[in-house]
Design an enzyme around this catalytic site. Structure first.
Site, PDB file in Angstrom:
ATOM      1  N   ASP A  21       0.796  -1.231   0.000  1.00 39.58           N
ATOM      2  CA  ASP A  21       0.000   0.000   0.000  1.00 39.58           C
ATOM      3  C   ASP A  21       0.825   1.275   0.000  1.00 39.58           C
ATOM      4  O   ASP A  21       0.307   2.354   0.274  1.00 39.58           O
ATOM      5  CB  ASP A  21      -0.952   0.011   1.202  1.00 39.58           C
ATOM      6  CG  ASP A  21      -0.214   0.025   2.536  1.00 39.58           C
ATOM      7  OD1 ASP A  21       0.978  -0.334   2.558  1.00 39.58           O
ATOM      8  OD2 ASP A  21      -0.824   0.400   3.548  1.00 39.58           O
ATOM      9  N   GLU A  22       2.110   1.186  -0.316  1.00 40.30           N
ATOM     10  CA  GLU A  22       2.951   2.378  -0.223  1.00 40.30           C
ATOM     11  C   GLU A  22       4.142   2.263  -1.158  1.00 40.30           C
ATOM     12  O   GLU A  22       4.695   1.185  -1.359  1.00 40.30           O
ATOM     13  CB  GLU A  22       3.440   2.532   1.226  1.00 40.30           C
ATOM     14  CG  GLU A  22       4.115   3.836   1.523  1.00 40.30           C
ATOM     15  CD  GLU A  22       4.371   4.007   3.018  1.00 40.30           C
ATOM     16  OE1 GLU A  22       4.596   5.153   3.441  1.00 40.30           O
ATOM     17  OE2 GLU A  22       4.337   3.001   3.758  1.00 40.30           O
TER      18      GLU A  22
END
Length: 348
Positions: free
Chosen positions: A94-95
């Site tokens: 997610d990053e």
């Protein structure tokens, strides 16, 4: 991505929208993997024991994780990134860091690119992202956490010194909770306080991290965006509902977990691992590891599990019992070919 796992669950299940959701197990041994923003209002956060989370938020809804679905959406999000630059360094599902200094669309504004990326992610996946924009990794990462959810925060070069000076040390990316607490005990509350310390003092206090802390409190971070990141290890672990005490039970679990770990190893991009490690966490949260390195690549499940099992001995047992077991493989390297002897030559 904002509360990624929990947001995916709310996206796929409309009945969860607007409600406090925690992704993770709801048992006494469970841990929260992600919490929705509705849950965060009650103090629920990732890595919190599920029992504590349920106590803080009695209406909390626990949802089991679905990693294949998270990976699927993560891949879609990364496709958006690659429309703008090939310099993408994923940190997790997610990053990611993106270097858009030179980008595929020729746009000379990182802020406008971030806005476009956020819009495309929302259009294609229905999920919300936050972006941090600055001239180095440390500041961009810090900026990304400043205005969540759905944030867009820019730290300009001319504003960096003042921004970092006012930043509390617990908000510095790379300074962990324990270190931040030690800094506060030493009278270091902000970047301005940290900046007063000499490099020698920093290294004496914080070892190898001292140089990093010395730089970031001055807005300096020379790390480049690395588009490829080598896998350092592949592992699997399990936390038990009830602590286990007998060697036969430990052996059975190590064998089972090692097979799961081997399957992950074979599915991953890693290869030619030479070191097997087992990890034990006891009832009082003490943790130990044991490793064995062989001089050849481990490529069969039989050898993988047999090495893991060979690391087990009676002295690993403890009266507190074992609450977690992990098995992993690391030290990925190609076996070197033996060198062919060659005749040395002398010039006259």
């Amino acid at each position: 991505m904002d509360a990624f796992y929990a947001s995916v669950e709310q996206l796929d299940n409309p009945e969860l929208r607007g409600k406090p959701v925690a992704v993770g197990g709801d048992s006494q041994r469970g841990v929260v993997a992600a919490a929705s923003y509705e849950a965060r209002k009650f103090g629920v956060k990732s890595a919190m024991p599920s029992a504590k989370a349920a106590k803080q938020c009695p209406q909390l809804i626990f949802v089991p994780p679905r990693f294949p679905r998270y990976k699927e959406l993560s891949a879609q999000i990364r496709e958006v990134f690659f429309e703008y630059t090939d310099l993408v360094e994923p940190l997790s599902l997610d990053e990611a860091y993106l270097d858009v200094t030179e980008n595929k669309i020729g746009l000379n504004s990182a802020t406008l690119i971030a806005k476009e990326i956020k819009r495309k992610i929302k259009e294609r996946t229905g999920l919300i992202a936050s972006a941090g924009i600055s001239y180095n990794k440390f500041l961009a990462k810090t900026a990304s956490d400043m205005d969540k959810p759905d944030g867009l925060y820019v730290i300009l070069p001319e504003d960096a010194e003042e921004f970092v000076a006012k930043l509390p040390v617990h908000r510095f990316h790379g300074i962990g909770k324990v270190t931040a607490e030690k800094m506060v005990m030493a009278g270091i509350f902000t970047g301005k306080d940290l900046r007063k310390k000499s490099l020698e003092d920093m290294k004496l206090r914080y070892g190898k991290s001292g140089q990093y802390y010395y730089n970031i409190c001055r807005g300096i971070d020379h790390r480049k965006v690395q588009p490829t990141r080598d896998t350092k290890s592949v592992s699997a672990e399990r936390t038990f509902e009830d602590n286990i005490y007998e060697l036969d039970d430990v052996t059975e679990e190590v064998d089972r977990i090692a097979r799961i770990s081997f399957e992950r190893y074979k599915r991953s991009s890693a290869s030619d691992g030479h070191t097997i490690t087992i990890k034990m966490k006891y009832g009082d949260f003490r943790q130990i590891t044991r490793s064995k390195t062989v001089d050849h690549a481990i490529n069969t499940e039989e050898e993988f599990t047999s090495i893991a099992l060979a690391l087990l001995t009676e002295d690993l047992l403890d009266e507190q019992g074992i609450r977690l077991i992990g098995v992993g493989i690391s030290n990925f390297r190609k076996d070197e070919e033996p060198e062919t002897p060659s005749q040395l030559t002398l010039e006259f």
